[in-house]
Motif scaffolding. Structure first.
Motif, short mmCIF file in Angstrom:
data_model
loop_
_atom_site.label_atom_id
_atom_site.label_comp_id
_atom_site.label_asym_id
_atom_site.label_seq_id
_atom_site.Cartn_x
_atom_site.Cartn_y
_atom_site.Cartn_z
N ALA A 9 11.15 -53.82 -10.76
CA ALA A 9 11.67 -53.78 -9.38
C ALA A 9 10.59 -54.19 -8.38
O ALA A 9 10.85 -54.94 -7.44
N GLU A 10 9.36 -53.72 -8.59
CA GLU A 10 8.25 -54.11 -7.72
C GLU A 10 7.98 -55.60 -7.82
O GLU A 10 7.73 -56.27 -6.81
N ALA A 11 8.03 -56.14 -9.04
CA ALA A 11 7.79 -57.57 -9.24
C ALA A 11 8.87 -58.38 -8.54
O ALA A 11 8.57 -59.35 -7.83
N LYS A 12 10.13 -57.99 -8.70
CA LYS A 12 11.23 -58.74 -8.09
C LYS A 12 11.15 -58.75 -6.57
O LYS A 12 11.62 -59.69 -5.94
N ALA A 13 10.53 -57.73 -6.01
CA ALA A 13 10.37 -57.69 -4.55
C ALA A 13 9.31 -58.66 -4.06
O ALA A 13 9.25 -58.97 -2.87
N ARG A 84 11.29 -59.46 -18.00
CA ARG A 84 10.03 -60.07 -18.45
C ARG A 84 9.68 -61.28 -17.61
O ARG A 84 8.51 -61.52 -17.30
N ALA A 85 10.70 -62.05 -17.20
CA ALA A 85 10.44 -63.23 -16.37
C ALA A 85 9.91 -62.81 -15.00
O ALA A 85 9.03 -63.47 -14.46
N ALA A 86 10.43 -61.73 -14.45
CA ALA A 86 9.96 -61.26 -13.14
C ALA A 86 8.50 -60.82 -13.24
O ALA A 86 7.68 -61.18 -12.38
N LEU A 87 8.16 -60.07 -14.27
CA LEU A 87 6.77 -59.65 -14.46
C LEU A 87 5.86 -60.86 -14.67
O LEU A 87 4.75 -60.92 -14.14
N SER A 88 6.35 -61.85 -15.41
CA SER A 88 5.58 -63.07 -15.66
C SER A 88 5.40 -63.87 -14.38
O SER A 88 4.32 -64.39 -14.11
N ALA A 89 6.46 -63.98 -13.58
CA ALA A 89 6.39 -64.73 -12.32
C ALA A 89 5.36 -64.09 -11.38
O ALA A 89 4.59 -64.79 -10.73
N LEU A 90 5.34 -62.77 -11.32
CA LEU A 90 4.37 -62.09 -10.47
C LEU A 90 2.95 -62.35 -10.97
O LEU A 90 2.04 -62.61 -10.17
#
Length: 126
Positions: A9-13, A84-90
């Protein structure tokens, strides 16, 4: 203590996530589409033109591959459902990559929307 859900959730933000409706155009405009799932997931089906770099190896591969090290590459990432993609993008954003997007809902949403999927071809023994 944070959970995996909290971290996602933090990454997606902090990242750019594109909807499935926007994803096909994002994929067409991307310099590189990266599937951050595990190799067996990738081999079972993936987006056309996507390369497989599992999340655990992503930062190392991009740091050591001159074709992937330019920080101005237009990157689109996806996994099974988008965590996993959101964490990777961050992580890539933190490494200085300027144009990183993640597909909301991941591969599952892409396939459910009847978008093109590369399926493994079994040899014909007849």
């Amino acid at each position: 203590m944070k959970t995996a859900h909290d971290l996602v959730a933090e990454a997606k933000a902090q990242i750019t996530e594109v909807s499935v409706e926007e994803a096909e155009q994002a994929v067409q405009q991307a310099d590189v589409v990266i599937d951050v799932r595990e190799p067996d997931e990738y081999q079972a089906g993936h987006l056309p033109g996507a390369i497989n770099i599992p999340r655990g190896m992503l930062e190392f591969r991009l740091s050591n591959d001159t074709a992937l090290s330019a920080r101005d590459l237009n990157l689109v990432l996806y996994c099974k459902t988008s965590g996993r993609a959101a964490l990777s993008a961050l992580s890539l954003k933190n490494m200085g990559y300027l144009h990183v997007r993640s597909i909301a809902g991941g591969f599952d949403a892409w396939a459910e929307a009847d978008k093109p999927v590369v399926q493994p071809q079994m040899p014909d023994f007849e």
